[in-house]
Motif scaffolding. Structure first.
Motif, short mmCIF file in Angstrom:
data_model
loop_
_atom_site.label_atom_id
_atom_site.label_comp_id
_atom_site.label_asym_id
_atom_site.label_seq_id
_atom_site.Cartn_x
_atom_site.Cartn_y
_atom_site.Cartn_z
N GLU A 87 0.82 -1.21 0.00
CA GLU A 87 0.00 0.00 0.00
C GLU A 87 0.85 1.26 0.00
O GLU A 87 0.46 2.29 -0.55
CB GLU A 87 -0.94 0.00 1.21
N ARG A 88 2.02 1.18 0.61
CA ARG A 88 2.93 2.33 0.69
C ARG A 88 4.00 2.28 -0.39
O ARG A 88 4.87 3.15 -0.42
CB ARG A 88 3.57 2.38 2.09
N GLN A 89 3.95 1.27 -1.23
CA GLN A 89 4.93 1.06 -2.30
C GLN A 89 6.35 1.12 -1.76
O GLN A 89 7.25 1.70 -2.37
CB GLN A 89 4.73 2.10 -3.41
N ALA A 90 6.55 0.49 -0.60
CA ALA A 90 7.85 0.46 0.05
C ALA A 90 8.57 -0.84 -0.30
O ALA A 90 7.99 -1.92 -0.14
CB ALA A 90 7.69 0.57 1.57
N PRO A 91 9.79 -0.76 -0.77
CA PRO A 91 10.51 -1.98 -1.17
C PRO A 91 10.92 -2.82 0.03
O PRO A 91 11.17 -2.30 1.13
CB PRO A 91 11.74 -1.43 -1.90
N VAL A 92 10.99 -4.12 -0.19
CA VAL A 92 11.27 -5.09 0.85
C VAL A 92 12.25 -6.13 0.31
O VAL A 92 12.24 -6.44 -0.89
CB VAL A 92 9.96 -5.79 1.30
N THR A 93 13.07 -6.66 1.19
CA THR A 93 13.83 -7.88 0.88
C THR A 93 13.24 -9.01 1.70
O THR A 93 13.02 -8.86 2.91
CB THR A 93 15.32 -7.71 1.20
N TRP A 276 16.55 6.61 2.54
CA TRP A 276 16.48 5.84 1.30
C TRP A 276 15.99 4.46 1.69
O TRP A 276 16.73 3.68 2.27
CB TRP A 276 17.85 5.77 0.63
N ILE A 277 14.72 4.16 1.43
CA ILE A 277 14.18 2.83 1.71
C ILE A 277 14.49 1.98 0.49
O ILE A 277 14.04 2.29 -0.63
CB ILE A 277 12.67 2.90 1.98
N ALA A 278 15.24 0.93 0.70
CA ALA A 278 15.78 0.18 -0.43
C ALA A 278 15.77 -1.32 -0.15
O ALA A 278 15.74 -1.75 1.01
CB ALA A 278 17.22 0.62 -0.72
N ARG A 279 15.79 -2.08 -1.21
CA ARG A 279 16.04 -3.50 -1.07
C ARG A 279 17.52 -3.70 -0.74
O ARG A 279 18.37 -2.87 -1.07
CB ARG A 279 15.70 -4.24 -2.37
N ARG A 280 17.81 -4.81 -0.12
CA ARG A 280 19.19 -5.08 0.27
C ARG A 280 20.11 -5.20 -0.96
O ARG A 280 21.24 -4.74 -0.93
CB ARG A 280 19.23 -6.36 1.12
N ILE A 281 19.62 -5.77 -2.05
CA ILE A 281 20.44 -5.89 -3.24
C ILE A 281 20.77 -4.52 -3.81
O ILE A 281 21.85 -4.30 -4.37
CB ILE A 281 19.74 -6.78 -4.31
N ASP A 282 19.86 -3.54 -3.65
CA ASP A 282 20.13 -2.19 -4.13
C ASP A 282 21.22 -1.53 -3.30
O ASP A 282 22.08 -0.81 -3.84
CB ASP A 282 18.85 -1.36 -4.09
N ILE A 283 21.19 -1.76 -1.99
CA ILE A 283 22.25 -1.24 -1.12
C ILE A 283 23.58 -1.88 -1.49
O ILE A 283 24.62 -1.21 -1.57
CB ILE A 283 21.90 -1.49 0.35
N ALA A 284 23.56 -3.19 -1.74
CA ALA A 284 24.79 -3.89 -2.11
C ALA A 284 25.37 -3.34 -3.41
O ALA A 284 26.58 -3.07 -3.51
CB ALA A 284 24.51 -5.38 -2.24
N ARG A 285 24.54 -3.18 -4.41
CA ARG A 285 25.03 -2.68 -5.70
C ARG A 285 25.54 -1.25 -5.58
O ARG A 285 26.54 -0.87 -6.22
CB ARG A 285 23.92 -2.78 -6.75
#
Length: 293
Positions: A87-93, A276-285
């Motif tokens: 609903e909040r369009q927040a990314p998740v890992t 910055w709400i991000a997926r973990r893979i985005d933080i890694a990259r």
């Protein structure tokens, strides 16, 4: 040297998070239900870990109450958390245990449809501390095979959780993981060079984690969880240039009152304008690009 007790010391690097964010916030939903210890899975005893029956005994037969507490996570809790973030369009890992994912393909489809990252949480949700190395190596391979079949691509992130002394080396040996999250040692990504090549570590957290609801020294009310998450975020925000991991489980944070606390915190982070709400893979990259090994 087998341990790094120094890390970045008094001068951690500037992560240069996108958009000038002061904190990279990473929400993890652990998907474990169906892969826990059970005689149905060929285990010697039932599960006794991470449920609302704190300190539960294990049994050499099925423990029906424990099974139903885990089943709540896959049947109801996961979907409540899914709605909350979608609903909040927040990314998740998602840290997905392969056997649990295989038991509920509809949940996997929902993760993928939401654009979430699905990282590997291993093959089984069991303690690998004393598992023979050859068996653990086989389980790593089996986790990747099942994960690839269910999602269409191999996992790029790894988090075993209940590790053995061999786990980190086996991850490097496998060679295909962009990051390993089996560390709680820092507030920033870093590199582990102990096993022949520089493996990126994107550390996880057990304090900003709903598991504290089911620990004897943990939270008893949802408002405590919200305040702890909020204060962690605000401290890291004041420091600037940090990462915050929030760990959730369908059978724990997916309960109604606890989910409300998660929603309040997510709304607080969004309203801050500094995250910055991000997926973990985005933080890694991002880290690999800004701070290559």
């Amino acid at each position: 040297m087998t341990r790094d007790l120094v890390g970045y010391g008094p001068n951690p690097p500037d992560p240069r998070w996108p958009g000038g964010a002061k904190v990279a916030v990473q929400f993890v939903i652990n998907y474990e239900e169906g892969a826990e210890n059970s005689t149905l899975n060929g285990d010697e005893r039932s599960e006794g870990f991470l449920s609302d029956m704190v300190g539960a005994a294990t049994h050499p037969a099925r423990a029906m109450a424990m099974e139903s507490l885990y089943e709540y996570g896959s049947r109801a809790g996961f979907w409540r958390l899914h709605r909350l973030f979608a609903e909040r369009q927040a990314p998740v890992t998602v840290f997905g245990v392969a056997q649990a994912m295989d038991a509920n393909p509809a949940a996997v489809e929902a993760m993928l449809a939401a654009g979430w990252e699905v990282a590997s949480h291993g093959y089984r949700w069991i303690d690998y501390q004393s598992i023979p190395e050859a068996v653990e190596r086989e389980h790593v391979a089996r986790a990747i095979e099942i994960h690839t079949r269910l999602t269409g691509s191999r996992p790029l992130g790894w988090y075993q959780g209940r590790t053995s002394p061999n786990t980190a080396r086996l991850v490097v040996e496998e060679g295909g993981f962009v990051y390993d999250a089996d560390s709680y040692a820092d507030d920033l990504p870093h590199y582990d060079r102990r096993h022949g090549r520089a493996q990126l570590i994107v550390p996880y957290s057990l304090d900003a984690n709903d598991m504290k609801f089911v620990a004897l020294n943990g939270f008893t009310e949802p408002d405590q969880f919200f305040r702890y998450l909020r204060d962690t975020f605000e401290q890291l925000r004041a420091e600037g240039g940090r990462m915050m991991s929030v760990g959730l489980h369908g059978r724990i944070a997916g309960r109604p009152a606890r989910a409300l606390a998660v929603a309040r915190f997510l709304d607080h982070v969004i309203a801050s304008g500094d995250a910055w709400i991000a997926r973990r893979i985005d933080i890694a990259r991002h880290w690999l690009a800004e701070h290559p090994a």
